[in-house]
Design an enzyme around this catalytic site. Structure first.
Site, PDB file in Angstrom:
ATOM      1  N   CYS A 150      31.808  37.956  35.867  1.00 18.90           N
ATOM      2  CA  CYS A 150      31.465  39.731  35.067  1.00 18.90           C
ATOM      3  C   CYS A 150      32.266  39.928  33.740  1.00 18.90           C
ATOM      4  O   CYS A 150      31.533  40.229  32.936  1.00 18.90           O
ATOM      5  CB  CYS A 150      31.767  40.557  36.346  1.00 18.90           C
TER       6      CYS A 150
HETATM    7  C1  UDX Z   1      35.140  42.822  38.192  1.00 24.07           C
HETATM    8  C2  UDX Z   1      35.455  44.190  38.264  1.00 24.07           C
HETATM    9  O1  UDX Z   1      36.569  44.413  39.000  1.00 24.07           O
HETATM   10  C3  UDX Z   1      34.125  44.988  39.428  1.00 24.07           C
HETATM   11  O2  UDX Z   1      34.337  46.334  39.451  1.00 24.07           O
HETATM   12  C4  UDX Z   1      33.040  44.587  38.709  1.00 24.07           C
HETATM   13  O3  UDX Z   1      31.720  45.009  39.634  1.00 24.07           O
HETATM   14  C5  UDX Z   1      32.759  43.048  38.782  1.00 24.07           C
HETATM   15  O4  UDX Z   1      33.778  42.587  37.982  1.00 24.07           O
HETATM   16  P1  UDX Z   1      35.846  40.627  39.710  1.00 24.07           P
HETATM   17  O5  UDX Z   1      35.411  40.055  38.571  1.00 24.07           O
HETATM   18  O6  UDX Z   1      35.493  40.381  41.052  1.00 24.07           O
HETATM   19  O7  UDX Z   1      35.288  42.270  39.626  1.00 24.07           O
HETATM   20  O8  UDX Z   1      37.388  40.577  39.576  1.00 24.07           O
HETATM   21  P2  UDX Z   1      38.653  41.489  39.407  1.00 24.07           P
HETATM   22  O9  UDX Z   1      39.512  41.608  40.717  1.00 24.07           O
HETATM   23  O10 UDX Z   1      38.280  42.682  38.792  1.00 24.07           O
HETATM   24  O11 UDX Z   1      39.420  40.690  38.415  1.00 24.07           O
HETATM   25  C6  UDX Z   1      38.994  40.106  37.174  1.00 24.07           C
HETATM   26  C7  UDX Z   1      40.031  39.135  36.498  1.00 24.07           C
HETATM   27  O12 UDX Z   1      41.064  39.826  35.976  1.00 24.07           O
HETATM   28  C8  UDX Z   1      40.413  38.337  37.540  1.00 24.07           C
HETATM   29  O13 UDX Z   1      40.586  36.847  36.729  1.00 24.07           O
HETATM   30  C9  UDX Z   1      42.066  38.459  37.695  1.00 24.07           C
HETATM   31  O14 UDX Z   1      42.673  37.528  37.992  1.00 24.07           O
HETATM   32  C10 UDX Z   1      42.437  39.376  36.457  1.00 24.07           C
HETATM   33  N1  UDX Z   1      43.339  40.501  36.594  1.00 24.07           N
HETATM   34  C11 UDX Z   1      42.964  41.339  37.205  1.00 24.07           C
HETATM   35  C12 UDX Z   1      44.404  40.206  35.674  1.00 24.07           C
HETATM   36  O15 UDX Z   1      44.529  39.404  35.200  1.00 24.07           O
HETATM   37  N2  UDX Z   1      45.399  41.274  35.806  1.00 24.07           N
HETATM   38  C13 UDX Z   1      45.446  42.353  36.734  1.00 24.07           C
HETATM   39  O16 UDX Z   1      46.146  43.213  36.721  1.00 24.07           O
HETATM   40  C14 UDX Z   1      43.828  42.411  37.495  1.00 24.07           C
END
Ligand code: UDX
Length: 434
Positions: free
Chosen positions: A272
């Protein structure tokens, strides 16, 4: 109400199952007979926490029968509202590819030509602002030979589901966004979501479809940029010998910043954030605007794997070395490796002449199609044994328990990209931003 959901991916299956759980009668339409058979046997076609229980309860042999699946679009004719939950991949230039949505809307419109009474179509997929009004609605009108707002209605209801917690996110939303371009579609959307809004006590945002589409992109772009900003600040902290996690904990106490999404490290991946940020940047450029902050967020994100590798190269001559890569999934709790930061890390190691042994609790099979010439271990200890160095790319809890396994390395050098390994005597430890 009688609902139909077109598409049975992790969004479509979650949406169909949760609406059945809320009391609606739902038919999930998909072109893949195997997926349809799986749902009708009470088994979800995708891995999501909580989904097996819902699909078994509502589609299983002795379930409520409120959920069923079919390949036959005519099933739509017995429903009042249809959700379009189809993939919107990105083109090579980052722009959105609406071809699958248009094909789905074409089939749906052609089906609705045979429906004498009103029907509301709701776009659930992430589509750039204007797509519902300027692309989807005209296709529905042409194929159904009906006029939007008179013979059928159109709405847009973005999803905010995270992989690994999609069911919980659907049933406990922080908001429900209802975008509609006509009053009757708006009334239908209120009725569909009434049981969820009542149960979750969630605020409802009512707007038009273009604004609803933009709310989705703004939500994801803001979260991605927030992570890139804490990574930018984390990189400064690293240069200054400061622990960015201590700084993040402190600034997170400011409720204008908030404590979530302040975990700096090797960056964001998944299906996403990369796709959505690229699509809204491309859409902005098409309008002649250059979104500098979002472009910088992407640039910082793409630079984090390089920073991890240069930290490792400070301690290990990578040419001819064997490096253990711990973590392949784009985040813990999923087997999804799409845009995982592990991919550029592995390719960067190989470009520097290293050989790679990788381990992930669940994502190994999926990783095989993204990176070649990698040896896959069935345990972290196996990957670490005799390794000349190790990098941590996914914050799986099990990596926090590793200790004596590092002593079995040829050279115990660990570069942690996710703040998951405890620094201790006996290993040369580097935190990416701490
Ligand atoms: C995301 C959005 O959160 C969600 O609302 C939307 O509908 C789809 O995209 P998702 O892609 O499943 O969801 O993962 P998410 O939990 O948001 O993490 C995204 C990325 O950010 C991951 O690679 C995670 O490792 C990274 N991340 C997350 C960080 O590097 N630091 C953080 O503090 C949080």
């Amino acid at each position: 109400m009688q609902l139909s959901v077109i598409g049975s991916g992790y969004v479509g299956t979650t949406v169909a199952s949760c609406f059945a759980d809320l009391g609606h009668e739902v038919v999930n339409v998909d072109i893949d007979q195997e997926i349809v058979d799986s749902i009708n046997s009470g088994t979800p076609p995708v891995h999501e926490e909580g989904l097996p229980e819902l699909v078994a309860e509502h589609a299983g042999a002795d379930g409520t029968g409120r959920l069923r699946a079919t390949t036959d679009y005519d099933a739509v004719l017995d429903t009042d509202v249809t959700f379009l939950c189809l993939p919107t991949p990105q083109n090579d230039d980052g722009s959105i590819d609406l071809s699958i949505m248009e094909a789905g809307a074409t089939r749906l419109g052609a089906t609705l030509a045979a429906k004498p009474d009103w029907h509301t179509v709701i776009v659930k997929s992430t589509v750039v602002p204007g797509s519902t009004e300027d692309v989807i609605t005209p296709v529905l009108a042409a194929e159904s030979e009906k006029t939007a707002g008179e013979g059928f209605g159109v709405g847009m209801n973005p999803e905010f589901l995270r992989e690994g917690s999609a069911v919980d996110d659907f049933l406990n939303p922080d908001k429900v966004v209802l975008g509609a371009d006509d009053d009757r579609a708006r009334r239908d959307m209120r009725a569909v979501f009434e049981p969820l809004v009542a149960r979750a006590d969630a605020p409802v945002v009512e707007t038009d479809t273009r604004t609803a589409e933009m709310i989705k992109y703004a939500n994801n772009a803001f979260l991605a940029a927030k992570i890139s900003l804490i990574n930018d600040l984390g990189n400064i902290c690293k240069e200054l010998g400061i622990d960015s996690y201590e700084v993040a904990d402190a600034i997170g106490l400011d409720d204008r910043i908030g404590e979530q999404f302040l975990r700096s490290g090797v960056g964001w991946g998944g299906s996403c954030f990369p796709k959505d940020v690229a699509a809204i940047v491309a859409a902005a450029k098409r309008e002649g605007y250059d979104p500098a902050v979002l472009e910088a967020a992407v640039e910082i994100n793409e630079g984090q794997p390089e920073r991890l590798l240069s930290l490792l190269a400070d301690h290990v001559d990578l040419d001819g070395a064997r490096i253990a890569v711990l973590g392949l999934a784009f985040k813990p709790g999923t087997d999804d490796v799409r845009n995982s930061r592990a991919i550029p890390v592995i390719r960067g190691l190989q470009e520097r002449g290293a050989t790679v042994t990788a381990y992930d609790p669940v994502a190994t099979d999926n990783a095989r199609e993204y990176v070649a010439d990698v040896e896959y271990a069935d345990a972290a200890a196996t990957a670490l044994a005799d390794a000349d160095g190790a990098v941590v790319v996914t914050d799986w809890d099990e990596f926090a328990a590793l200790d004596e396994e590092f002593d079995a390395m040829a050279a115990p050098v660990v570069v942690d990209g996710r703040r998951v390994v405890e620094r201790r005597d006996g290993i040369t430890y580097e935190g990416l931003t701490w």
